[in-house]
Design a protein around this motif. Structure first.
Motif, short mmCIF file in Angstrom:
data_model
loop_
_atom_site.label_atom_id
_atom_site.label_comp_id
_atom_site.label_asym_id
_atom_site.label_seq_id
_atom_site.Cartn_x
_atom_site.Cartn_y
_atom_site.Cartn_z
N SER A 18 -0.47 -1.65 -4.99
CA SER A 18 -1.92 -1.58 -4.86
C SER A 18 -2.49 -0.89 -6.10
CB SER A 18 -2.32 -0.81 -3.61
OG SER A 18 -1.86 -1.47 -2.45
N THR A 19 -3.71 -1.25 -6.48
CA THR A 19 -4.30 -0.68 -7.70
C THR A 19 -5.75 -0.25 -7.48
OG1 THR A 19 -5.03 -2.87 -8.49
CG2 THR A 19 -2.84 -2.13 -9.19
N ASP A 20 -6.12 0.81 -8.17
CA ASP A 20 -7.51 1.26 -8.26
C ASP A 20 -7.67 1.76 -9.69
OD1 ASP A 20 -9.96 2.60 -8.18
OD2 ASP A 20 -9.73 3.07 -6.06
N VAL A 76 3.54 6.69 -6.63
CA VAL A 76 2.19 6.68 -7.17
C VAL A 76 2.22 7.02 -8.66
CG1 VAL A 76 -0.14 7.66 -6.98
CG2 VAL A 76 1.29 7.47 -4.94
N VAL A 116 -6.40 8.03 -1.54
CA VAL A 116 -5.27 7.12 -1.34
C VAL A 116 -4.10 7.85 -0.68
CG1 VAL A 116 -3.43 5.90 -2.59
CG2 VAL A 116 -5.82 5.44 -3.13
N PRO A 150 1.27 6.83 0.42
CA PRO A 150 2.25 6.07 -0.36
C PRO A 150 3.43 6.92 -0.79
CG PRO A 150 0.35 6.62 -1.71
CD PRO A 150 0.00 7.02 -0.30
N HIS A 199 0.81 -1.21 0.00
CA HIS A 199 0.00 0.00 0.00
C HIS A 199 0.85 1.27 0.00
CE1 HIS A 199 0.61 -0.40 4.42
NE2 HIS A 199 0.54 0.92 4.39
N ASP A 243 -3.21 6.18 2.88
CA ASP A 243 -2.06 5.29 2.91
C ASP A 243 -0.72 6.00 2.89
OD1 ASP A 243 -3.62 3.01 3.04
OD2 ASP A 243 -3.67 2.72 0.87
N VAL A 286 -3.39 4.48 -9.70
CA VAL A 286 -4.76 4.99 -9.66
C VAL A 286 -5.05 5.54 -11.05
CG1 VAL A 286 -6.41 6.49 -8.49
CG2 VAL A 286 -4.42 5.62 -7.24
N TRP A 306 1.18 2.77 -5.42
CA TRP A 306 -0.19 2.74 -5.94
C TRP A 306 -0.26 3.11 -7.42
CZ3 TRP A 306 -5.21 1.70 -4.51
CH2 TRP A 306 -5.43 1.34 -3.16
#
Length: 319
Positions: free
Chosen positions: A153-155, A187, A178, A184, A124, A182, A129, A127
């Motif tokens: 992590s992915t969205d 990203v 995010v 991160p 996390h 998180d 996004v 990422w």
């Protein structure tokens, strides 16, 4: 006595040695950057962004962001000029022809996988996004050494690869969520609208998509500079995956995918504590140089990358 106690503690707690502390600390010690955010605005031409005479589509880049960082007027896609290939070059440092429908993984591991491996950070802390669902492929690789490992992590899209595209406004909102939740360190954000409306042959919506992306990038930078985890220790890189056909080439702005200047010439902006400010450079760089530069800033290696560090962005040049 103090030396003996320090040696005794190292024997008891080897995970606390300086080597492991450095390994698990984001960022290279010689730089202030501890976080990198890459924004890919999908598919605008350079002639509608920084290369436009009035730059009216990128008002925030012109007036608000440029004083904070560096513009490069000679940044290119030197590989395959479509979405998944362009994004794969940005994340792996390798030019490759790749299925554009989300049915093929990149050949080599990404900045996310190599950074997660090098730092030991949980997933996390890295990422993806993205407005386009198919870009979920960027989290993994076909490389047997890394396949299925060190996954960010992915969205992506409505609900992952195969679920369809979503609105850029949703992607911006989710990206901020995010970053808040998180925090991160690494990203990538994708905004789809210029490409989506270009393919739809809707010129005004294409231009509005560029304007909206410009606004989202400015709001993102404001957020980063107001957040204690990101302020003065975050580098922002903004570019495109590809452009579009030049006027008079094929169907013009509607499509892309060949080697014409319109497809290859990209917008590029970068800002961060280790970069110059309010400066325009004219050095030829390409997409594969982004992951090399990210790896330099965050202190890990990308042995398979074709790119080079963009030293001209740095305040003090090559270390």
């Amino acid at each position: 006595m103090i030396r003996f106690l320090s040696f005794f503690l190292i024997l008891l707690f080897p995970a606390c040695t300086s080597k492991n502390l450095v390994q698990n600390t984001p960022g290279a010690p010689q730089y202030q950057t501890k976080n990198v955010v890459i924004v890919v605005v999908d598919g605008p031409r350079y002639t509608e962004t920084w290369g436009a005479k009035d730059r009216s589509m990128v008002r925030h880049l012109q007036n608000d962001l440029f004083p904070e960082g560096v513009i490069n007027t000679k940044f290119y896609n030197d590989g395959y000029t479509y979405t998944n290939s362009g994004h794969a070059a940005i994340t792996t440092g390798v030019r490759q022809q790749i299925n554009n429908g989300g049915r093929e993984l990149p050949r080599k591991p990404s900045v996310f996988q190599l950074w997660l491996e090098a730092t030991g950070q949980p997933r996390h802390k890295a990422w993806l996004v993205t407005s386009k669902d198919k870009l979920e492929i960027l989290a993994d690789t076909k490389d047997k050494t890394y396949a299925g490992q060190f996954l960010a992590s992915t969205d992506c899209g409505n609900n992952g690869n195969g679920s369809g595209y979503r609105a850029d406004s949703t992607t911006f909102r989710k990206a901020i969520q995010v970053l808040q939740k998180d925090e991160p360190n690494l990203v990538l954000i994708n905004f789809k609208d210029p490409d989506y409306y270009g393919h739809s042959n809707r010129w005004e919506e294409y231009l509005q998509g560029i304007k909206n992306s410009d606004k989202y990038v400015w709001q993102l930078w404001q957020f980063l500079q107001s957040h204690p985890n990101y302020r003065n220790q975050t580098t922002l890189i903004v570019t495109n995956d590809h452009g579009r056909h030049s006027d008079g080439r094929a169907d013009g702005f509607v499509s892309h995918g060949d080697g014409c200047r319109g497809c290859r010439h990209l917008n590029f902006f970068a800002a961060g504590p280790d970069f110059k400010q309010n400066e325009i450079i004219n050095t030829t760089y390409d997409q594969t140089d982004i992951p090399a530069t990210v790896a330099e800033l965050l202190g890990f290696k990308m042995p398979a990358s074709d790119g080079e560090v963009m030293w001209e962005l740095f305040r003090n040049g090559k270390k």
